[in-house]
Design an enzyme around this catalytic site. Structure first.
Site, PDB file in Angstrom:
ATOM      1  N   LYS A  30       0.841  -1.194   0.000  1.00 26.13           N
ATOM      2  CA  LYS A  30       0.000   0.000   0.000  1.00 26.13           C
ATOM      3  C   LYS A  30       0.874   1.242   0.000  1.00 26.13           C
ATOM      4  O   LYS A  30       2.081   1.172   0.286  1.00 26.13           O
ATOM      5  CB  LYS A  30      -0.951   0.009   1.197  1.00 26.13           C
ATOM      6  N   LYS A  81      -8.007  -5.787  -0.427  1.00 26.86           N
ATOM      7  CA  LYS A  81      -8.919  -5.151   0.527  1.00 26.86           C
ATOM      8  C   LYS A  81      -9.313  -3.775   0.025  1.00 26.86           C
ATOM      9  O   LYS A  81      -8.504  -3.066  -0.592  1.00 26.86           O
ATOM     10  CB  LYS A  81      -8.283  -5.077   1.910  1.00 26.86           C
TER      11      LYS A  81
END
Length: 248
Positions: A30, A81
């Site tokens: 991320k 996610k």
């Protein structure tokens, strides 16, 4: 087998190498500058996948649902996610569509413990969605990174109840939320499968700094010291769960 395992979020291949060599169980990709689930550039994802080279399972953060851009995640990524800050009224249907567009093998539903601050669904609502749609797992995180941690929003008992309910439904459970190293023993006690961190693995415990090999090793050791045997958790998934098999 012992629980929980360690996930570290990385922003580039150098950090991925430090996480891998430090002994993490899952590497998450991320970009922290883009938010709690900030999505990295696709080229960065692909470079990290090549660096890890199947040595660890990999997950990716894909930002918030309201800003989701349809994309197919790179080969070699097992988990994805998507956040639910500023969730639209039809978030349930749109989340299904978003995960389908990624072609991810194991979708992870993300619930924000501080959901009122970011107009996200309540944790129980996200858990309901994950169970009804047979997601691979549930991540419980915080949306606003202001120094407060997961336990400022949910008590140990509340978290334990959520974890038990998720496990009864066969979900993998990860806990996150600005968790510092001193919170690791407490995290272990609520019984998740994974503890997910970034700041705790960085120099000076600053999520905007670099992931440190020494910090990762320290986290691995602390978690191992406080982990408990799988046999003591009666609510482990009853159904076949290939998402857990990776951690066997």
């Amino acid at each position: 087998m012992t629980y929980p395992r360690l996930l570290v979020s990385v922003r580039d291949s150098e950090e991925a190498s430090a996480a891998r060599d430090g002994g993490v169980d899952l590497i998450d990709i991320k970009e922290p500058a883009h938010g709690p689930l900030g999505m990295a550039e696709r080229g960065t994802m692909e470079h990290i996948v090549r660096t890890v080279d199947s040595a660890r399972p990999i997950s990716v953060a894909l930002g918030e649902l309201h800003e989701f851009v349809t994309m197919r995640i790179p080969e070699g990524v097992q988990y994805a996610k998507i956040g639910l800050a500023n969730a639209p009224p039809d978030w349930r249907e749109r989340l299904v569509e978003a995960f389908q567009a990624t072609h991810v093998k194991y979708p992870i539903a993300t619930a924000y413990a501080d959901y009122p601050r970011v107009a996200a669904p309540a944790v129980d609502q996200v858990l309901d969605w994950a169970l009804q749609n047979r997601a691979a797992g549930l991540l419980i995180d915080t949306a606003v990174k202001d120094g407060r941690i997961l336990f400022d929003w949910l008590t140990d008992e509340q978290l334990s109840q959520i974890v038990r309910r998720a496990h009864r439904g066969g979900l993998l459970v990860a806990v996150a939320g600005s968790l510092r190293i001193e919170a690791m023993p407490r995290c272990c006690q609520v019984g998740p499968d994974l503890i997910a961190v970034r700041g705790a693995a960085c120099r000076q415990s600053d999520r905007s700094d670099r992931v440190s090999l020494a910090r990762v090793r320290e986290l691995v050791q602390v978690i191992a010291t406080h982990s408990v045997g799988a046999d003591s958790h009666e609510d482990r998934p009853a159904r076949s769960a290939p998402n857990l098999a990776m951690f066997g």
